[in-house]
Scaffold this motif. Structure first.
Motif, short mmCIF file in Angstrom:
data_model
loop_
_atom_site.label_atom_id
_atom_site.label_comp_id
_atom_site.label_asym_id
_atom_site.label_seq_id
_atom_site.Cartn_x
_atom_site.Cartn_y
_atom_site.Cartn_z
N ASP A 278 0.82 -1.22 0.00
CA ASP A 278 0.00 0.00 0.00
C ASP A 278 0.85 1.26 0.00
O ASP A 278 0.34 2.37 -0.17
N ASP B 268 -3.82 1.76 -3.35
CA ASP B 268 -4.39 2.54 -2.24
C ASP B 268 -5.87 2.16 -2.14
O ASP B 268 -6.69 2.64 -2.92
N ASP B 269 -6.19 1.31 -1.18
CA ASP B 269 -7.58 0.93 -0.99
C ASP B 269 -8.04 1.24 0.43
O ASP B 269 -9.04 0.69 0.89
N LEU B 270 -7.29 2.12 1.12
CA LEU B 270 -7.63 2.49 2.48
C LEU B 270 -8.15 3.92 2.52
O LEU B 270 -7.53 4.83 1.95
N PRO B 271 -9.26 4.16 3.17
CA PRO B 271 -9.78 5.53 3.27
C PRO B 271 -8.97 6.35 4.26
O PRO B 271 -8.33 5.80 5.16
N THR C 157 -12.23 12.99 0.29
CA THR C 157 -11.59 11.75 -0.14
C THR C 157 -10.08 11.91 -0.05
O THR C 157 -9.55 13.01 0.16
N ASP C 158 -9.38 10.78 -0.22
CA ASP C 158 -7.94 10.87 -0.38
C ASP C 158 -7.61 11.19 -1.83
O ASP C 158 -8.52 11.48 -2.62
N LYS D 278 -8.27 5.93 -7.62
CA LYS D 278 -9.67 5.66 -7.32
C LYS D 278 -9.90 6.16 -5.90
O LYS D 278 -9.63 5.44 -4.94
N ASN E 222 -10.70 7.14 -2.20
CA ASN E 222 -11.36 6.47 -1.09
C ASN E 222 -12.01 7.54 -0.21
O ASN E 222 -11.34 8.49 0.22
#
Length: 782
Positions: A152, A236-239, A316-317, A321, A323
């Motif tokens: 990540d 990056d799949d973490l908010p 969002t970040d 995409k 999060n």
């Protein structure tokens, strides 16, 4: 007949010990030296190192073959050196292919030393021969991390080689074609720091023309098994989440009109439409990136305060995409009659020399708090400061302090604030006197306790509250416990010296005296500061027969010892030393060498930066003509970039053994500024910093390039730092020529370009030297 024998060095007019050639001046200019030595298995040696300390030239033969020399005569008929060279340190001369002249068994080395002239004031020759064993095995990469795969975040790579390597400057690895921004490491382990890799596919490759090699003589180059080290996929799949909220959620405060928020990663934006305080939009929201974000609203004087996010806030970040932020609300209780807790600043030490040590084993300053109330107090969001204009300078994590309990916070400048671990502020305390304040978590902050205008402090002695709650000094600090007995208030004055620091040609008697009745004087000659049980008791004049550093202090029962007075006396040195001003730096040995020493290379401390690696040092300046100089207590740091810091080698050849330094003048050491007209052509006599340049690319002879270029640049009408030339003593040992200069800081910028006191000065690799990097990061995020 037999050759006469004697101990090295062979000399007159320079150096110490050895054999003095008293008959050499005006009679002869060359000296022959010969001795035998044994060698076994000479095929093991790749090269020989001849270490030579000389003034002015020499030639060397081994078994009748000429192998090296420096400044030899210009012709066979001459017996004079062809150039001048000052002695003072051993310099290496590599002798290659020793198998052509070295043999197993008995060998003979012959050295012929040359003086510049018969009238020369000095001469010295001293040699040492060292064999370097062959190394036939190149270094290899045995491990690296992180391993290829999905991550990540990717911003650093650590390499583990099979043996210590050199030639690493940060360009050897590339992340998607980009070189590293910083390196850290030593020996066989090195870490490369990169800008955060963009999300997606990432390739780590070797630079084709890297210079990594081992320390063999000759060196063996590192050869990667492949041009590609590894492939990664960064996702990056973490908010984003809130990493810190001030005041902390759930707190009871006496008033509230501002919040401060920090996210764990940069966010796209935060607007007044996104957040509600008791159902109302705030007056303003300012900030950027990960924070701080400042939320300002109408002051709430009493009642419940609920903080909530609008469902369609849009925060969002900055991922490809994005999060969405999914944080929940929180609340406060505002009670104007609320007392946050009876927490006091009970005791502190501003000059910890040998007392309480932190988790790194270092004796650093500390502040002790005590909860004098009947109820536990959660210190989350509270703050400590040494500047009353900045009450929130260092903020506590979520720490519970029970009734009657003590808490020690190290004032080290290391800035560690993890609950359950030792706490460290981001500032140090001033030994010259100052301010310590404790404030509760509401914004704007309110002071709970303070020691304002505390007096001058001394080493290993604390300042705190007596049984009658009167601030006093304590001989024996008691961190984490009730303050002890043995308190006093009086501070003695420094001893007086009968001779000024400076140059002397003959031995003399030095007298010390105190202006305080009943005081005794202790002094040292080993560069350490005297204490009540360390140092010689002064009872009679001190006979000074050689270059010496005397440090003295006054002591009296029931009184506070004086500050240490430091005087350096240079006796009978060569014209090369006495013809220039002298800078003398004196400090405890542990500040230079050992685990906490800034010059130590095992472990390597020379590549460490910041206030945590600044050491207290006496700095003196005196002149050959007796002109008034100065003595001032200061902070000493290394100066220079990562390239030279990672290659410093004490007692080796220049430039690797010649360190550049930086002096800081702070209230923590005594005077907060150097008040002296240091540079004759500069109409300034107040300095916060001075740089002592060693001249990495021009370190010994002629040692004028940097200073000459700066003066020429200034003559062309440009802003340029001023400098002078001087000799440097470090704990009494000559370090040869140095170039004291102005440091490029806010004072320099203001004096050349005008403006106020608020400047941001950012060096390479993001080092913040002045101000902060908020505006710089804002600019980069555009």
């Amino acid at each position: 007949g037999a050759w006469p024998s004697g101990a090295a060095p062979f000399r007159y007019g320079d150096g110490q010990g050895g054999t003095v050639l008293a008959d050499m001046p005006r009679r002869y200019s060359t000296v022959y030296l010969r001795r035998t030595f044994e060698a076994r298995n000479v095929s093991r040696f790749s090269v020989l190192d001849l270490l030579v300390n000389f003034d002015d030239g020499f030639l060397v033969w081994i078994n009748g073959k000429l192998v090296t020399g420096a400044n030899p005569p210009r012709s066979a008929a001459s017996q004079l050196a062809s150039g001048t060279h000052e002695s003072g340190q051993f310099e290496p001369f590599e002798i290659r292919d020793p198998g052509f002249f070295l043999k197993n068994g008995t060998n003979t080395i012959v050295v012929q030393g040359f003086n510049l002239s018969l009238m020369s004031s000095d001469f010295l020759i001293d040699v040492e021969l060292v064999g370097i064993l062959k190394d036939a095995f190149p270094p290899s990469l045995v491990d690296f991390s992180p391993k290829p795969g999905q991550l990540d975040q990717l911003n650093h790579v650590t390499l583990q080689f099979s043996e210590p390597v050199r030639g690493i400057d940060g360009s050897e690895l590339r992340l998607n074609g980009e070189p590293s921004i910083a390196i850290d490491g030593e020996g066989a382990e090195w870490t490369f720091q990169f800008e955060d890799a963009d999300y997606g596919e990432v390739v780590l490759t070797w630079e084709a023309d890297h210079g990594i090699e081992d320390f063999g003589r000759p060196a063996n180059a590192f050869v990667p098994t492949s041009a590609e080290l590894g492939r990664y996929r960064v996702v990056d799949d973490l908010p984003p989440i809130l990493s810190e909220i001030v005041p902390p959620p759930g707190a009871t405060v006496r008033g509230l009109k501002r919040l401060r928020l920090f996210f764990d990663e940069p966010i796209n934006d935060l607007r007044v439409e996104d957040i509600r305080i008791n159902g109302q939009a705030p007056k303003s929201v300012t900030g950027f990136s990960a924070g701080p974000w400042e939320i300002v609203f109408e002051k709430i004087s009493t009642g419940k305060v609920n903080v909530a996010w609008l469902g369609a806030h849009g925060i969002t970040d900055r991922a490809a995409k994005p999060n969405a932020f999914a944080g929940s609300g929180w609340s406060y209780t505002v009670n104007p009659n609320h007392w946050p807790g009876s927490v006091v600043i009970n005791e502190f030490v501003a000059t910890n020399q040998t007392g309480l040590r932190d988790e790194d084993g270092q004796a650093v300053d500390w502040i002790e708090l005590q909860n004098t109330g009947r109820n536990p107090v959660n210190l989350g969001g509270w703050a400590l400061t040494d500047d009353k204009r900045r009450p929130g300078r260092w903020i506590f994590p979520n720490v519970e302090l029970d009734a009657g309990e003590f808490l020690v916070v190290f004032a080290s400048g290391k800035n560690r604030r993890v609950a359950g671990e030792p706490l460290h502020t981001n500032f140090k305390l001033s030994s010259a006197g100052g301010y310590v304040g404790l404030s509760s978590p509401e914004l704007p902050r309110k002071t709970v306790d303070k020691i304002s205008g505390y007096p001058e402090q001394r080493g290993n002695i604390s300042y705190g509250l007596s049984a009658t709650e009167e601030p006093v000094y304590f001989i024996r600090p008691t961190p984490g416990a009730e303050n002890g007995a043995g308190s006093f208030k009086n501070i003695l004055r420094r001893p007086k010296f009968s001779r000024k620091r400076g140059f002397f040609t003959e031995p003399f008697e030095l007298e010390l005296s105190s202006r305080d009745d009943g005081a005794v004087i202790r002094y040292t000659t080993d560069h350490s500061a005297p204490t009540t049980d360390k140092g010689q008791l002064y009872e009679a004049p001190i006979r000074v027969t050689k270059s010496t550093v005397i440090r003295a202090a006054a002591f009296r029962r029931g009184s506070w010892p004086s500050r240490t007075a430091t005087h350096s006396f240079v006796l009978g040195d060569s014209e090369a030393v006495t013809s220039l001003p002298m800078v003398s730096l004196v400090t405890e040995r542990k500040n230079l060498w050992g685990e906490t020493g800034i010059l130590e290379i095992e472990p390597r401390n020379t590549n460490k930066r910041g206030i945590a690696w600044e050491r207290p040092t006496s700095a003196e300046l005196f002149f050959p003509d007796g002109e008034d100089g100065f003595q001032i207590e200061s902070g000493l740091r290394l100066q220079g970039g990562d390239f030279i810091r990672g290659r410093h080698t004490p007692h080796g050849p220049v430039p690797w053994s010649k360190y550049s330094f930086r002096l800081y003048f702070r209230g923590g050491y005594g005077e907060s500024r150097l008040n002296h007209r240091l540079f004759p052509d500069l109409p300034l006599d107040e300095f916060e910093h001075v740089v002592l340049r060693a001249g990495m690319n021009d370190s010994i002879n002629p040692f004028i390039c940097d200073e000459l270029c700066r003066r020429l640049y200034r003559d062309l009408g440009h802003a340029s730092s001023r400098g002078i030339l001087a000799n440097l003593l470090l704990n009494g040992e000559s370090q040869a020529y140095y170039n004291p200069t102005e440091r490029v800081d806010i004072n320099f910028l203001r004096s050349r370009h005008g403006g106020g006191a608020r400047w941001d000065l950012i060096a390479q690799f993001g080092e913040i030297r002045e101000g902060d990097d908020l505006e710089w990061r804002r600019f980069k995020s555009l």
